[in-house]
Motif scaffolding. Structure first.
Motif, short mmCIF file in Angstrom:
data_model
loop_
_atom_site.label_atom_id
_atom_site.label_comp_id
_atom_site.label_asym_id
_atom_site.label_seq_id
_atom_site.Cartn_x
_atom_site.Cartn_y
_atom_site.Cartn_z
N LEU A 88 52.83 34.56 37.17
CA LEU A 88 51.82 34.90 38.17
C LEU A 88 52.27 34.48 39.58
CD1 LEU A 88 48.42 34.11 36.44
CD2 LEU A 88 49.31 36.33 37.13
N SER A 89 52.90 33.33 39.69
CA SER A 89 53.37 32.90 41.01
C SER A 89 54.42 33.85 41.56
CB SER A 89 53.92 31.47 40.96
OG SER A 89 55.14 31.43 40.26
N GLY A 90 55.31 34.31 40.71
CA GLY A 90 56.31 35.29 41.16
C GLY A 90 55.68 36.59 41.57
N PHE A 91 54.69 37.05 40.83
CA PHE A 91 54.01 38.30 41.17
C PHE A 91 53.25 38.17 42.48
CE2 PHE A 91 50.23 41.04 40.91
CZ PHE A 91 50.86 42.27 40.89
N VAL A 92 52.55 37.05 42.67
CA VAL A 92 51.78 36.84 43.90
C VAL A 92 52.72 36.76 45.10
CG1 VAL A 92 50.32 35.17 45.12
CG2 VAL A 92 49.79 35.83 42.78
N ARG A 93 53.83 36.03 44.96
CA ARG A 93 54.79 35.94 46.06
C ARG A 93 55.38 37.31 46.40
NH1 ARG A 93 59.21 31.91 44.65
NH2 ARG A 93 59.95 32.54 46.71
N PHE A 94 55.61 38.13 45.37
CA PHE A 94 56.15 39.47 45.59
C PHE A 94 55.15 40.34 46.33
CE2 PHE A 94 56.92 43.85 44.18
CZ PHE A 94 58.24 44.00 44.57
N VAL A 95 53.89 40.28 45.95
CA VAL A 95 52.85 41.11 46.57
C VAL A 95 52.58 40.65 47.99
CG1 VAL A 95 50.40 41.69 46.45
CG2 VAL A 95 51.79 41.79 44.40
N LEU A 96 52.55 39.34 48.22
CA LEU A 96 52.23 38.83 49.55
C LEU A 96 53.37 38.98 50.56
CD1 LEU A 96 50.24 35.59 48.68
CD2 LEU A 96 49.36 37.83 49.37
N ARG A 97 54.55 39.29 50.10
CA ARG A 97 55.69 39.43 51.00
C ARG A 97 55.58 40.63 51.94
NH1 ARG A 97 60.81 36.82 51.10
NH2 ARG A 97 60.10 34.72 50.85
N GLY A 98 54.85 41.63 51.55
CA GLY A 98 54.70 42.81 52.39
C GLY A 98 55.91 43.72 52.29
N ALA A 99 56.41 44.15 53.45
CA ALA A 99 57.52 45.10 53.48
C ALA A 99 58.84 44.45 53.09
CB ALA A 99 57.64 45.72 54.86
N ASP A 100 58.96 43.14 53.22
CA ASP A 100 60.20 42.43 52.93
C ASP A 100 60.23 41.95 51.48
OD1 ASP A 100 62.66 41.21 53.37
OD2 ASP A 100 61.71 39.31 53.92
N ARG A 101 59.97 42.85 50.55
CA ARG A 101 59.91 42.48 49.14
C ARG A 101 61.31 42.44 48.54
NH1 ARG A 101 54.81 46.15 47.44
NH2 ARG A 101 53.24 44.82 48.38
N ASN A 102 61.57 41.37 47.83
CA ASN A 102 62.83 41.18 47.15
C ASN A 102 62.53 41.04 45.67
OD1 ASN A 102 65.35 40.54 46.29
ND2 ASN A 102 65.58 38.75 47.59
N ARG A 103 63.23 41.78 44.85
CA ARG A 103 62.95 41.78 43.42
C ARG A 103 63.24 40.42 42.77
NH1 ARG A 103 64.54 46.70 39.45
NH2 ARG A 103 63.18 46.07 37.76
N SER A 104 64.08 39.62 43.41
CA SER A 104 64.39 38.30 42.84
C SER A 104 63.18 37.38 42.88
CB SER A 104 65.57 37.66 43.57
OG SER A 104 65.21 37.30 44.88
N LEU A 105 62.17 37.71 43.70
CA LEU A 105 60.94 36.92 43.71
C LEU A 105 60.21 37.03 42.37
CD1 LEU A 105 59.59 37.80 47.26
CD2 LEU A 105 60.60 35.65 46.51
N ILE A 106 60.46 38.09 41.64
CA ILE A 106 59.86 38.26 40.33
C ILE A 106 60.82 37.80 39.24
CG2 ILE A 106 59.02 39.94 38.65
CD1 ILE A 106 57.84 41.52 40.91
N THR A 107 62.11 38.12 39.39
CA THR A 107 63.05 37.83 38.30
C THR A 107 63.26 36.34 38.07
OG1 THR A 107 64.91 38.09 39.83
CG2 THR A 107 64.29 40.00 38.53
N ARG A 108 63.30 35.55 39.12
CA ARG A 108 63.52 34.11 38.92
C ARG A 108 62.38 33.45 38.14
NH1 ARG A 108 65.65 32.11 44.68
NH2 ARG A 108 63.74 33.16 45.25
N PRO A 109 61.10 33.69 38.49
CA PRO A 109 60.04 33.10 37.66
C PRO A 109 60.01 33.64 36.23
CG PRO A 109 59.16 33.72 39.79
CD PRO A 109 60.54 34.27 39.71
N VAL A 110 60.40 34.90 36.04
CA VAL A 110 60.43 35.46 34.69
C VAL A 110 61.51 34.77 33.86
CG1 VAL A 110 61.01 37.55 33.39
CG2 VAL A 110 59.38 37.67 35.25
N LEU A 111 62.66 34.50 34.46
CA LEU A 111 63.72 33.79 33.74
C LEU A 111 63.29 32.37 33.37
CD1 LEU A 111 66.86 35.00 35.70
CD2 LEU A 111 66.24 35.58 33.36
N LEU A 112 62.62 31.69 34.30
CA LEU A 112 62.12 30.35 34.00
C LEU A 112 61.06 30.39 32.90
CD1 LEU A 112 61.87 28.55 37.45
CD2 LEU A 112 63.43 28.07 35.58
N ALA A 113 60.19 31.39 32.95
CA ALA A 113 59.16 31.52 31.92
C ALA A 113 59.79 31.78 30.55
CB ALA A 113 58.19 32.64 32.27
#
Length: 132
Positions: A88-113
């Motif tokens: 959820l933290s990765g998803f929220v960070r990805f959504v709140l980033r706006g136009a400067d979205r980086n897919r690693s904001l989701i992949t890193r928390p998914v790998l840790l999970a």
């Protein structure tokens, strides 16, 4: 003296190698390694599938029996809660980033999970509270 069966040893070694792989990929992505980032981006759907299978395995195989101590029973809930919070933290960070979205904001928390769920499965299995 505890006798370790071949199956238990195989589960332990496989789980530890999988955790090491997830953490190695996380570290390489954090160092902005382009090759690893591209590889993980291609593997994101299979890693998410692994998480779904791990959630299902933990839910269906977890038994509240008298041989399980309270600590092992709580490991089940704590492991799942931490994994969901990371995702959820990765998803929220990805959504709140706006136009400067980086897919690693989701992949890193998914790998840790995925690493946390693998560790939870190992603890539950070795504690005798997970039946496969």
């Amino acid at each position: 003296m505890m006798i370790v069966s071949a199956t238990t040893l195989l589960v332990l070694v496989t789980g530890l190698l999988l955790i090491a792989l997830f953490l190695w990929m996380y570290i390489r992505i954090s160092q902005h390694d382009t090759r690893m980032t591209n590889t993980v981006n291609q593997l994101l759907l299979p890693v998410l599938s692994i998480l779904v299978v791990a959630f299902n395995l933990l839910y269906s195989g977890h038994k509240n029996i008298s041989t399980c101590t309270v600590a092992f029973n709580w490991t089940f809930y704590i492991g799942i809660a931490i994994a969901v919070l990371f995702m959820l933290s990765g998803f929220v960070r990805f959504v709140l980033r706006g136009a400067d979205r980086n897919r690693s904001l989701i992949t890193r928390p998914v790998l840790l999970a995925a690493a946390i769920l693998t560790l939870t499965i190992l603890i539950e299995y070795l504690g005798g509270c997970l039946y496969l």
